[in-house]
Design a protein around this motif. Structure first.
Motif, short mmCIF file in Angstrom:
data_model
loop_
_atom_site.label_atom_id
_atom_site.label_comp_id
_atom_site.label_asym_id
_atom_site.label_seq_id
_atom_site.Cartn_x
_atom_site.Cartn_y
_atom_site.Cartn_z
N ALA A 297 0.83 -1.21 0.00
CA ALA A 297 0.00 0.00 0.00
C ALA A 297 0.86 1.25 0.00
O ALA A 297 0.61 2.20 -0.76
N LEU A 298 1.87 1.27 0.86
CA LEU A 298 2.72 2.45 0.95
C LEU A 298 3.51 2.67 -0.34
O LEU A 298 3.67 3.81 -0.80
N ALA A 299 3.95 1.59 -0.97
CA ALA A 299 4.71 1.73 -2.21
C ALA A 299 3.87 2.33 -3.32
O ALA A 299 4.31 3.22 -4.06
N THR A 300 2.62 1.87 -3.44
CA THR A 300 1.78 2.39 -4.51
C THR A 300 1.40 3.84 -4.26
O THR A 300 1.31 4.66 -5.18
N GLN A 301 1.21 4.19 -2.99
CA GLN A 301 0.83 5.57 -2.68
C GLN A 301 2.03 6.52 -2.77
O GLN A 301 1.90 7.65 -3.26
N ASP A 302 3.20 6.08 -2.29
CA ASP A 302 4.39 6.92 -2.44
C ASP A 302 4.72 7.14 -3.91
O ASP A 302 5.09 8.24 -4.33
N PHE A 303 4.59 6.08 -4.71
CA PHE A 303 4.78 6.24 -6.15
C PHE A 303 3.86 7.34 -6.68
O PHE A 303 4.29 8.24 -7.42
N SER A 304 2.59 7.26 -6.32
CA SER A 304 1.60 8.20 -6.84
C SER A 304 1.92 9.63 -6.41
O SER A 304 1.84 10.57 -7.22
N ALA A 305 2.27 9.80 -5.15
CA ALA A 305 2.57 11.14 -4.63
C ALA A 305 3.83 11.70 -5.26
O ALA A 305 3.87 12.88 -5.66
N TRP A 306 4.87 10.89 -5.36
CA TRP A 306 6.14 11.39 -5.86
C TRP A 306 6.13 11.54 -7.38
O TRP A 306 6.80 12.42 -7.92
N TYR A 307 5.38 10.68 -8.08
CA TYR A 307 5.25 10.88 -9.52
C TYR A 307 4.47 12.17 -9.79
O TYR A 307 4.77 12.91 -10.72
N ASN A 308 3.48 12.44 -8.93
CA ASN A 308 2.78 13.72 -9.02
C ASN A 308 3.74 14.88 -8.80
O ASN A 308 3.70 15.89 -9.52
N ASP A 309 4.60 14.75 -7.80
CA ASP A 309 5.60 15.80 -7.55
C ASP A 309 6.50 16.00 -8.76
O ASP A 309 6.83 17.14 -9.13
N LEU A 310 6.90 14.90 -9.39
CA LEU A 310 7.76 14.97 -10.55
C LEU A 310 7.08 15.73 -11.70
O LEU A 310 7.67 16.63 -12.31
N CYS A 311 5.82 15.38 -11.95
CA CYS A 311 5.11 15.96 -13.09
C CYS A 311 4.58 17.36 -12.80
O CYS A 311 4.39 18.15 -13.73
N SER A 312 4.31 17.66 -11.53
CA SER A 312 3.76 18.97 -11.20
C SER A 312 4.84 19.98 -10.81
O SER A 312 4.53 21.14 -10.51
N LEU A 313 6.10 19.57 -10.84
CA LEU A 313 7.18 20.48 -10.44
C LEU A 313 7.18 21.78 -11.25
O LEU A 313 7.27 22.87 -10.65
N PRO A 314 7.06 21.76 -12.58
CA PRO A 314 7.01 23.04 -13.31
C PRO A 314 5.83 23.91 -12.88
O PRO A 314 5.97 25.12 -12.70
#
Length: 343
Positions: A205-222
């Protein structure tokens, strides 16, 4: 990696979900009608949820989709209230949301559309599994509201949280455990505590949620750099670890890949656990099926989050007239809500 190992799925109700979502956003006054017509489908909020919760009853999927749309609208309010220093409005909103979790029926006609919309979602979600699940969902969501409030205060004081502090805060602002809770009504069964607390289940559960949060951070950085946001894993790495923008992007990417690897390991253990539960009894077989449904949809988070961020207009900051102001957000609506709160 995602395209190869995590095939994309969409709930068959998805086309109807788009239509219902547009109607709900208008009725709840979470977006002006003209912006709903122009932007709602291209934001892909329903696509995101239709890929998360495969197998959910149509009514449940609709309620989850509305909660997801509400969450993005809340995130936008948080941003604009922070930018304009609307502390009084923000405090009233937080109080209203906390109260709504404990008594959603009483807040269905609240003057603030975000409170009323949240009440509508919560009341519908509370109808599926019963009091113990409802209490757990509320217990997991109260800290989400508090974490958003912490981010509001950080932005007002210009505080960038250190990396470890940010990671714990992000697990709350992403509502990790609330989204995981919703896997259970999707599977049509509440999991017993010893399954939910099993180390392999929690790691998956934590892996899938951390992926989602950090991938969001990656894509929303600009988008977040343009909007003077302070809460992003990349921004924390730049501010506290002295990384350049390029180095921070590489580090966030490395962590995202690590989440995928961790999930694949934990998934195997969860499926072994499900096999042990399937002991030939009706209860054992039903519990095993529910657990397999939950981990299957954890897996679906990877592809759904991946495609959402590549298809949603929410992150196409280079196409906006004003890089600091999303075109799907209405400042006029925010100002009206300020006046309503004061009344």
């Amino acid at each position: 990696m995602i395209e190869r190992q995590f095939p994309r799925s969409l709930h068959p109700y998805w086309p109807k979900l788009q239509e219902k979502s547009r109607t709900w956003l208008r009725e709840m006054r979470l977006m002006p009608p003209d912006k709903v017509e122009r932007y709602a489908d291209s934001l892909c909020y329903t696509d995101l949820v239709a890929g998360y919760y495969i197998g959910a009853p149509d009514e449940l999927l609709t309620a989850i989709a509305d909660l997801s749309s509400w969450f993005f609208a809340w995130d936008d309010r948080h941003d604009r209230d922070s930018v304009h220093g609307r502390a009084g409005q923000w405090r009233r909103l937080c109080r209203g949301l906390h109260d709504t979790l404990d008594d959603p029926q009483r807040h269905l006609t609240h003057a603030d559309p975000l409170v009323a919309g949240f009440a509508d979602c919560v009341l519908r979600l509370y109808s599926f599994l019963g009091p113990s699940w409802n209490a757990r969902f509320a217990r997991h969501f109260h800290p989400v509201i508090d974490a958003y409030d912490q981010e509001f205060r950080n932005r007002r004081s210009r505080t960038v949280p250190p990396v470890d502090t940010y990671i714990e805060l992000r697990r709350l602002t992403f509502a990790h455990w609330a989204w995981i809770d919703l896997l259970e009504p999707t599977a049509r069964r509440e999991l017993p505590r010893h399954i939910r607390k099993h180390p392999a289940y929690r790691r998956a559960a934590l892996a899938t949620q951390d992926f989602s949060a950090w991938y969001n951070d990656l894509c929303s950085l600009p988008k977040e750099l343009a909007g003077d946001e302070l809460h992003n894993l990349g921004i924390s790495l730049i501010h506290h670890e002295g990384l350049t923008l390029e180095e921070a992007v590489r580090e966030v990417h490395r962590r995202v890949v690590g989440c995928v690897t961790e999930f694949l390991r934990a998934e195997e253990e969860v499926l072994v656990l499900a096999g042990k539960l399937a002991d030939g009894t009706r209860n054992g077989e039903e519990l095993a099926d529910a657990l397999k449904s939950c981990v299957f949809n954890m897996r679906n988070w990877f592809s759904s989050v991946y495609w959402f961020h590549h298809e949603s207009g929410r992150y196409r900051v280079d196409s906006w007239d004003d890089r600091s102001m999303p075109p799907y957000v209405s400042e006029e609506i925010m100002a009206e809500n300020e006046l309503v709160g004061e009344e």
